[in-house]
Write a protein that holds these residues in place. Sequence first.
Motif, PDB file in Angstrom:
ATOM      1  N   ASP A 281       7.593  -2.494  -1.203  1.00 29.50           N
ATOM      2  CA  ASP A 281       6.137  -2.544  -1.033  1.00 29.50           C
ATOM      3  C   ASP A 281       5.646  -1.433  -0.116  1.00 29.50           C
ATOM      4  OD1 ASP A 281       5.875  -4.713  -2.717  1.00 29.50           O
ATOM      5  OD2 ASP A 281       5.922  -6.203  -1.102  1.00 29.50           O
ATOM      6  N   GLU A 282       6.397  -1.117   0.943  1.00 33.54           N
ATOM      7  CA  GLU A 282       6.017  -0.028   1.842  1.00 33.54           C
ATOM      8  C   GLU A 282       5.979   1.295   1.092  1.00 33.54           C
ATOM      9  OE1 GLU A 282       7.499  -0.468   6.302  1.00 33.54           O
ATOM     10  OE2 GLU A 282       9.113  -0.941   4.898  1.00 33.54           O
ATOM     11  N   LYS A 284       5.737   1.749  -2.188  1.00 29.51           N
ATOM     12  CA  LYS A 284       4.679   1.719  -3.194  1.00 29.51           C
ATOM     13  C   LYS A 284       3.330   2.066  -2.573  1.00 29.51           C
ATOM     14  CE  LYS A 284       6.333  -1.545  -6.710  1.00 29.51           C
ATOM     15  NZ  LYS A 284       6.074  -2.868  -7.344  1.00 29.51           N
ATOM     16  N   ALA A 285       3.077   1.532  -1.401  1.00 28.27           N
ATOM     17  CA  ALA A 285       1.796   1.779  -0.738  1.00 28.27           C
ATOM     18  C   ALA A 285       1.619   3.256  -0.416  1.00 28.27           C
ATOM     19  CB  ALA A 285       1.703   0.930   0.536  1.00 28.27           C
ATOM     20  N   VAL A 286       2.673   3.897   0.088  1.00 27.99           N
ATOM     21  CA  VAL A 286       2.586   5.320   0.421  1.00 27.99           C
ATOM     22  C   VAL A 286       2.386   6.158  -0.838  1.00 27.99           C
ATOM     23  CG1 VAL A 286       3.866   7.282   1.343  1.00 27.99           C
ATOM     24  CG2 VAL A 286       3.903   5.108   2.551  1.00 27.99           C
ATOM     25  N   ALA A 288       0.932   5.297  -3.456  1.00 27.36           N
ATOM     26  CA  ALA A 288      -0.420   5.049  -3.954  1.00 27.36           C
ATOM     27  C   ALA A 288      -1.488   5.581  -3.008  1.00 27.36           C
ATOM     28  CB  ALA A 288      -0.623   3.551  -4.182  1.00 27.36           C
ATOM     29  N   GLY A 289      -1.049   6.205  -1.897  1.00 34.80           N
ATOM     30  CA  GLY A 289      -2.008   6.736  -0.921  1.00 34.80           C
ATOM     31  C   GLY A 289      -2.630   5.674  -0.058  1.00 34.80           C
ATOM     32  N   LYS A 290      -1.958   4.522   0.076  1.00 38.48           N
ATOM     33  CA  LYS A 290      -2.510   3.402   0.849  1.00 38.48           C
ATOM     34  C   LYS A 290      -1.584   2.987   1.991  1.00 38.48           C
ATOM     35  CE  LYS A 290      -4.853   1.604  -3.273  1.00 38.48           C
ATOM     36  NZ  LYS A 290      -4.995   0.438  -4.204  1.00 38.48           N
ATOM     37  N   GLY A 291      -0.726   3.916   2.455  1.00 37.06           N
ATOM     38  CA  GLY A 291       0.185   3.592   3.534  1.00 37.06           C
ATOM     39  C   GLY A 291      -0.533   3.439   4.864  1.00 37.06           C
ATOM     40  N   ASP A 292       0.196   2.922   5.848  1.00 38.23           N
ATOM     41  CA  ASP A 292      -0.398   2.705   7.169  1.00 38.23           C
ATOM     42  C   ASP A 292      -0.337   3.942   8.062  1.00 38.23           C
ATOM     43  OD1 ASP A 292       2.273   2.885   7.842  1.00 38.23           O
ATOM     44  OD2 ASP A 292       2.468   0.796   8.496  1.00 38.23           O
ATOM     45  N   TRP A 296       5.460   9.239   5.771  1.00 40.44           N
ATOM     46  CA  TRP A 296       5.045   9.781   4.487  1.00 40.44           C
ATOM     47  C   TRP A 296       6.243  10.376   3.783  1.00 40.44           C
ATOM     48  CZ3 TRP A 296       4.887  15.280   3.904  1.00 40.44           C
ATOM     49  CH2 TRP A 296       5.010  15.998   5.090  1.00 40.44           C
TER      50      TRP A 296
END
Length: 314
Positions: A281-282, A284-286, A288-292, A296
Amino acid sequence: MGIPQNPNIFANNPLDRASYRRADKDWVAAQIADASSLFVPFYRLSPFVLPEEKPSAGKDVGWLRMGLLRELAGPEPLVVFLGINKRGKSLFAADVSGLKDHENHPALKGLGAFEDLRGLAMAGEITPTELAILAQGKSMIDWHQRHGFCSVCGTRTEMSEAGYKRQCPSCKAEHFPRTDPVVIMLATHGDMCFLGRQKIWPKGMHSALAGFIEPGESIEEAVARELHEEAGLTTASVSYHSTQPWPYPSSLMIGCMAVAENDTFKIDGIELSEGRWFSRDEVKAVLAGKGDGSFWLPPPFAIAHQLVKTFAES
């Protein structure tokens, strides 16, 4: 040839390399003299490219005719045969590193500029097939610049076979371009993948681990060794993903997925400065440009990106 499309930049070279023609001196000379043949000049390994004609159109390779090339590099420029395109034209790479003022040469001024190949690839400013051709040319010019003397006796060598061989006129030793094999692998364990980073990398960047294959070593053995040496990981199995020609100076990145026996690791502090397991999930988020913002990944032009993407989508 029916080769499956490779997901990596610098792959998918569309040219017919016509390697069976290279030893025919008359044929090679005829292609160089042919008015339809095209040459891309490299200045200190940076290719010549043409600017965008309109926004979002992208840049084009700065192919030149022999007449203009001779203005840049003299009557006998160093040229290497790249292959034949779909239109039947022979394409060559040429070394013009001897130019004294490459930015303001009257023959090129206003036409284009010499640009860094890595920068072009990262920006996506040149089509993938043209990037593959430029990567081939860069690697070959680089090899000639590095191998001008015989490694056996030290005599200056002579180019032959359209640039794919150098021969020593003294001891007759033959020298051929070499590609260095490198394994790059994404270790996984359950729903996690292992990524590391080096101190010299930009802050926050994490990537797959990599290392050169040593003499007498298989791909699988190199994957297991590098993972253990750099991160203390123990490998249970290795599977092939894809390869990427990497013209820095001339390597073949062999992408693999490696299943780790457990999640225990220990960073060596030499090759890697940091490393840890990341959840699917971490990642996938990166992607998708939605990481915290805590980490990177390498950009899409790097095979490491494709390995992580495969894991995220599996």
